[in-house]
Design a protein around this motif. Structure first.
Motif, PDB file in Angstrom:
ATOM      1  N   GLU A 321      21.135  -7.140 -27.384  1.00  0.00           N
ATOM      2  CA  GLU A 321      20.914  -7.000 -25.905  1.00  0.00           C
ATOM      3  C   GLU A 321      21.954  -7.693 -25.036  1.00  0.00           C
ATOM      4  OE1 GLU A 321      16.852  -6.401 -24.504  1.00  0.00           O
ATOM      5  OE2 GLU A 321      16.414  -7.730 -26.449  1.00  0.00           O
ATOM      6  N   GLY A 322      22.443  -7.045 -24.008  1.00  0.00           N
ATOM      7  CA  GLY A 322      23.293  -7.747 -23.100  1.00  0.00           C
ATOM      8  C   GLY A 322      22.941  -7.346 -21.728  1.00  0.00           C
ATOM      9  N   GLU A 323      23.058  -8.212 -20.677  1.00  0.00           N
ATOM     10  CA  GLU A 323      22.728  -7.892 -19.391  1.00  0.00           C
ATOM     11  C   GLU A 323      23.694  -8.368 -18.357  1.00  0.00           C
ATOM     12  OE1 GLU A 323      18.678  -9.139 -18.288  1.00  0.00           O
ATOM     13  OE2 GLU A 323      17.730  -8.062 -19.916  1.00  0.00           O
ATOM     14  N   ILE A 324      23.904  -7.935 -17.380  1.00  0.00           N
ATOM     15  CA  ILE A 324      25.091  -8.335 -16.464  1.00  0.00           C
ATOM     16  C   ILE A 324      24.596  -7.919 -15.014  1.00  0.00           C
ATOM     17  CG2 ILE A 324      26.700  -6.744 -16.877  1.00  0.00           C
ATOM     18  CD1 ILE A 324      28.558  -8.989 -16.287  1.00  0.00           C
ATOM     19  N   SER A 325      24.562  -8.450 -13.918  1.00  0.00           N
ATOM     20  CA  SER A 325      24.660  -7.991 -12.365  1.00  0.00           C
ATOM     21  C   SER A 325      25.759  -7.611 -11.813  1.00  0.00           C
ATOM     22  CB  SER A 325      23.619  -8.962 -11.685  1.00  0.00           C
ATOM     23  OG  SER A 325      22.204  -8.950 -12.463  1.00  0.00           O
ATOM     24  N   TYR A 326      25.612  -6.650 -10.749  1.00  0.00           N
ATOM     25  CA  TYR A 326      26.531  -6.219  -9.981  1.00  0.00           C
ATOM     26  C   TYR A 326      25.948  -6.202  -8.664  1.00  0.00           C
ATOM     27  CZ  TYR A 326      29.529  -5.363 -13.989  1.00  0.00           C
ATOM     28  OH  TYR A 326      30.340  -5.720 -15.137  1.00  0.00           O
ATOM     29  N   ALA A 327      26.615  -6.576  -7.513  1.00  0.00           N
ATOM     30  CA  ALA A 327      26.020  -6.622  -6.295  1.00  0.00           C
ATOM     31  C   ALA A 327      27.168  -6.095  -5.149  1.00  0.00           C
ATOM     32  CB  ALA A 327      25.536  -7.821  -5.776  1.00  0.00           C
ATOM     33  N   GLY A 328      26.461  -5.566  -4.011  1.00  0.00           N
ATOM     34  CA  GLY A 328      27.768  -5.386  -2.858  1.00  0.00           C
ATOM     35  C   GLY A 328      27.848  -3.910  -3.012  1.00  0.00           C
ATOM     36  N   LYS A 332      26.462   0.294  -8.147  1.00  0.00           N
ATOM     37  CA  LYS A 332      26.009   1.219  -8.917  1.00  0.00           C
ATOM     38  C   LYS A 332      27.242   1.800  -9.600  1.00  0.00           C
ATOM     39  CE  LYS A 332      24.635   5.556  -7.862  1.00  0.00           C
ATOM     40  NZ  LYS A 332      23.853   6.696  -7.403  1.00  0.00           N
ATOM     41  N   GLU A 333      28.363   2.144  -8.981  1.00  0.00           N
ATOM     42  CA  GLU A 333      29.519   2.645  -9.553  1.00  0.00           C
ATOM     43  C   GLU A 333      30.164   1.696 -10.668  1.00  0.00           C
ATOM     44  OE1 GLU A 333      28.517   5.182  -6.474  1.00  0.00           O
ATOM     45  OE2 GLU A 333      28.499   2.947  -6.694  1.00  0.00           O
ATOM     46  N   ARG A 334      30.219   0.443 -10.178  1.00  0.00           N
ATOM     47  CA  ARG A 334      30.720  -0.578 -11.153  1.00  0.00           C
ATOM     48  C   ARG A 334      30.021  -0.917 -12.299  1.00  0.00           C
ATOM     49  NH1 ARG A 334      30.938  -5.526  -8.118  1.00  0.00           N
ATOM     50  NH2 ARG A 334      29.882  -4.272  -6.196  1.00  0.00           N
ATOM     51  N   GLY A 335      28.244  -0.753 -12.165  1.00  0.00           N
ATOM     52  CA  GLY A 335      27.661  -1.023 -13.312  1.00  0.00           C
ATOM     53  C   GLY A 335      27.722   0.349 -14.156  1.00  0.00           C
ATOM     54  N   SER A 368      21.401   9.692 -10.544  1.00  0.00           N
ATOM     55  CA  SER A 368      21.927  10.857  -9.474  1.00  0.00           C
ATOM     56  C   SER A 368      22.992  10.455  -8.580  1.00  0.00           C
ATOM     57  CB  SER A 368      20.593  11.425  -8.887  1.00  0.00           C
ATOM     58  OG  SER A 368      21.071  12.227  -7.913  1.00  0.00           O
ATOM     59  N   ASP A 369      24.011  10.960  -8.273  1.00  0.00           N
ATOM     60  CA  ASP A 369      25.034  10.568  -7.426  1.00  0.00           C
ATOM     61  C   ASP A 369      24.564  10.741  -5.946  1.00  0.00           C
ATOM     62  OD1 ASP A 369      26.570   9.689  -9.260  1.00  0.00           O
ATOM     63  OD2 ASP A 369      27.672  11.359  -9.395  1.00  0.00           O
ATOM     64  N   GLU A 370      23.471  11.665  -5.847  1.00  0.00           N
ATOM     65  CA  GLU A 370      22.968  11.921  -4.507  1.00  0.00           C
ATOM     66  C   GLU A 370      22.005  10.759  -4.257  1.00  0.00           C
ATOM     67  OE1 GLU A 370      20.996  15.511  -4.812  1.00  0.00           O
ATOM     68  OE2 GLU A 370      23.034  16.707  -5.437  1.00  0.00           O
ATOM     69  N   ASP A 371      21.490   9.702  -5.084  1.00  0.00           N
ATOM     70  CA  ASP A 371      20.594   8.801  -4.481  1.00  0.00           C
ATOM     71  C   ASP A 371      21.245   7.959  -3.601  1.00  0.00           C
ATOM     72  OD1 ASP A 371      18.665   9.913  -6.269  1.00  0.00           O
ATOM     73  OD2 ASP A 371      19.105   8.406  -7.992  1.00  0.00           O
ATOM     74  N   SER A 372      20.574   7.186  -2.892  1.00  0.00           N
ATOM     75  CA  SER A 372      20.896   6.229  -1.809  1.00  0.00           C
ATOM     76  C   SER A 372      21.556   5.121  -2.504  1.00  0.00           C
ATOM     77  CB  SER A 372      19.743   5.773  -0.904  1.00  0.00           C
ATOM     78  OG  SER A 372      18.791   5.098  -1.695  1.00  0.00           O
ATOM     79  N   LEU A 373      22.732   4.666  -2.315  1.00  0.00           N
ATOM     80  CA  LEU A 373      23.222   3.383  -2.999  1.00  0.00           C
ATOM     81  C   LEU A 373      22.428   2.196  -2.888  1.00  0.00           C
ATOM     82  CD1 LEU A 373      26.985   3.984  -1.681  1.00  0.00           C
ATOM     83  CD2 LEU A 373      26.046   4.735  -3.741  1.00  0.00           C
ATOM     84  N   PRO A 374      22.234   1.797  -3.928  1.00  0.00           N
ATOM     85  CA  PRO A 374      21.497   0.372  -4.005  1.00  0.00           C
ATOM     86  C   PRO A 374      22.471  -0.786  -3.643  1.00  0.00           C
ATOM     87  CG  PRO A 374      22.133   1.028  -6.146  1.00  0.00           C
ATOM     88  CD  PRO A 374      22.437   2.081  -5.232  1.00  0.00           C
ATOM     89  N   GLY A 408      33.186  -8.413  -9.988  1.00  0.00           N
ATOM     90  CA  GLY A 408      31.931  -8.870  -9.522  1.00  0.00           C
ATOM     91  C   GLY A 408      30.785  -8.927 -10.348  1.00  0.00           C
ATOM     92  N   GLY A 409      30.940  -8.838 -11.614  1.00  0.00           N
ATOM     93  CA  GLY A 409      29.737  -9.363 -12.656  1.00  0.00           C
ATOM     94  C   GLY A 409      29.380 -10.343 -12.733  1.00  0.00           C
ATOM     95  N   GLY A 410      28.101 -10.681 -12.716  1.00  0.00           N
ATOM     96  CA  GLY A 410      27.400 -12.168 -12.886  1.00  0.00           C
ATOM     97  C   GLY A 410      26.181 -12.166 -13.332  1.00  0.00           C
ATOM     98  N   GLY A 411      25.771 -13.267 -13.811  1.00  0.00           N
ATOM     99  CA  GLY A 411      24.331 -13.556 -14.312  1.00  0.00           C
ATOM    100  C   GLY A 411      24.250 -12.646 -15.805  1.00  0.00           C
TER     101      GLY A 411
END
Length: 441
Positions: A321-328, A332-335, A368-374, A408-411
């Protein structure tokens, strides 16, 4: 002398359950019996692995903490504890309880039920219930535990123990055994065994019956969940019962919650199979008697199954398993891009690879690309492989996204786990022989 009513409380619904609700039940619940239900299919397979590494282990990891907190109260209140905390090594569990009691300066009598370990009775040609394949198609077998019933537990009561410890006993059977013992029910009276199984099934998951699994803050709010009490039942000789909880504890006892719990993990309510009876839940009825008091009536049963279910554990490879976060902006697109990069680099090397953006598609597998951007997402990639080095590589690949993009990946974190697979088979009950061992100081 036979009783016409007993009170049974459930202080744990799984191995990692809280300790304090059980203490509260014994202290203020005026119980005849406390049941701690601490086993699941994977739980006992993992316990077998601990026993293989150390023959003195294999019982529940929280056994010592539970016994240390409960034993003085159990003896003071004369409440008999029944628990499957013995897991893969019930005899060692009994000896450990005796050791704890001695260290606390207490006298205790422990009856241990064994015989569920049937790994030596498994053969390669046995058919797996889940997929119809033979056991030989699996990895190395590490455990085989039959679901024992009331007949295995009843002889333990003859010793008048303070504690009964078992290995793999069917969950409702832990509750049904004291009913059969106290009320003198005939093991051929399937109507009463079915009613008692209803009670056991309702109680077995502890805090679920007081609202823990029911709770949802908008539509189904439950009060005092930080102090969730666990349930008890006043059970009558005819198999009916009244469910309640200790006054002052959080949670709720209601008809709606009881209905949900009745159907929990039930595929066919007309034929719920246990080692003791083919129980019929279709005629069960509930009524609210007052605040946190629910009456349970009905239910029944037919003849008991000729074969017993056996839970078989086997080595199922490795999970990386591997995990990494993206923000800003465009998190979502970067993730999503990061997951695609890993999949293109190593996806074909794995038996199974799962790419999740937690909070977006980790449960429902759709983006869904129609979802609001997190504003932020957490990428998790998990891969199964028979090769340990491949499982390790997955985490390294995710970590490498730090400098190899996207931006911008971190954590980042990485894990590797040896997998235990679980399947089921059926075994003739005549081939399974239970025993009772007595320990006392």
């Amino acid at each position: 002398m036979k009783k016409n009513k007993i009170r049974i409380g459930c202080g744990a619904g799984f191995s990692g359950d809280r300790l304090d609700p059980a203490v509260k039940l014994v202290k203020d619940g005026e119980l005849d019996y406390l049941v701690l239900e601490c086993l699941a299919e994977r739980t006992i397979a993992l316990a077998q692995k601990r026993k293989m590494a150390n023959p003195e282990l294999g019982y529940d990891p929280l056994l010592e903490a539970r016994i240390e907190s409960l034993l003085p109260l159990l003896l003071e209140k004369r409440t008999v504890l029944i628990s499957n905390m013995g897991a893969a090594n019930p005899v060692a569990a009994g000896k450990k309880i005796l050791e704890i009691a001695a260290n606390m300066g207490l006298k205790v009598k422990v009856a241990v039920v064994s015989g569920d370990d049937v790994v030596d009775k498994l053969s390669p040609e046995m058919v797996v219930l889940e997929n119809g394949k033979e056991l030989s198609s699996l990895g190395k077998i590490i455990s085989g535990n039959a679901y024992l019933g009331v007949e295995a537990v009843l002889p333990a009561f003859q010793h008048r123990p303070d504690i009964i410890i078992t290995g793999r006993v069917a969950d409702p059977s832990l509750f049904l055994a004291p009913m059969v013992h106290e009320f003198g029910w005939d093991l051929g009276d399937y109507s009463k065994l079915g009613k008692g199984t209803v009670v056991g099934h309702l109680l077995e998951c502890a805090g679920q019956l007081t609202g823990g699994y029911f709770a949802e803050p908008v539509m189904k709010p439950i009060p005092g969940m930080e102090n969730l009490g666990h349930p008890y039942a006043d059970i009558f000789e005819n198999g009916e019962c009244i469910i309640s909880k200790v006054e002052g504890t959080g949670g709720e006892i209601s008809v709606a919650i009881a209905k949900e719990q009745l159907l929990y993990e039930v595929i066919n309510p007309f034929a719920y199979l246990t080692p003791d009876v083919e129980a019929d839940f279709s005629s069960v009825s509930f009524s609210q008697l007052g605040k946190n008091k629910v009456s349970v009536k009905g239910g029944g049963g037919k003849i008991k199954p000729e074969k017993l279910k056996v839970s078989v554990g086997y080595e199922a490879g490795w999970l990386g398993e591997g995990e990494i976060s993206y923000a800003g902006v465009y998190a979502k697109e970067r993730g999503k891009l990061a997951g695609e990069i890993i999949n293109k680099r190593i996806g074909e090397l794995f038996d199974e690879l799962k790419v999740d953006l937690i909070g977006i598609n980790s449960l429902h597998s759709q983006i869904s690309d129609e979802d609001s951007l997190p504003y932020e997402v957490r990428l998790r990639i998990a891969g199964k492989s028979k090769e340990k080095h491949l499982a390790e590589r997955l985490g390294h690949e995710v970590e490498a996204l730090y400098t190899n993009g996207p931006a911008g990946g971190g954590g980042a974190r990485k894990y590797i786990t040896q997998l235990v697979g679980i399947v089921s088979i059926l075994l003739d009950r005549e081939k399974i022989k239970s025993q009772v061992h007595l320990f006392e100081n």
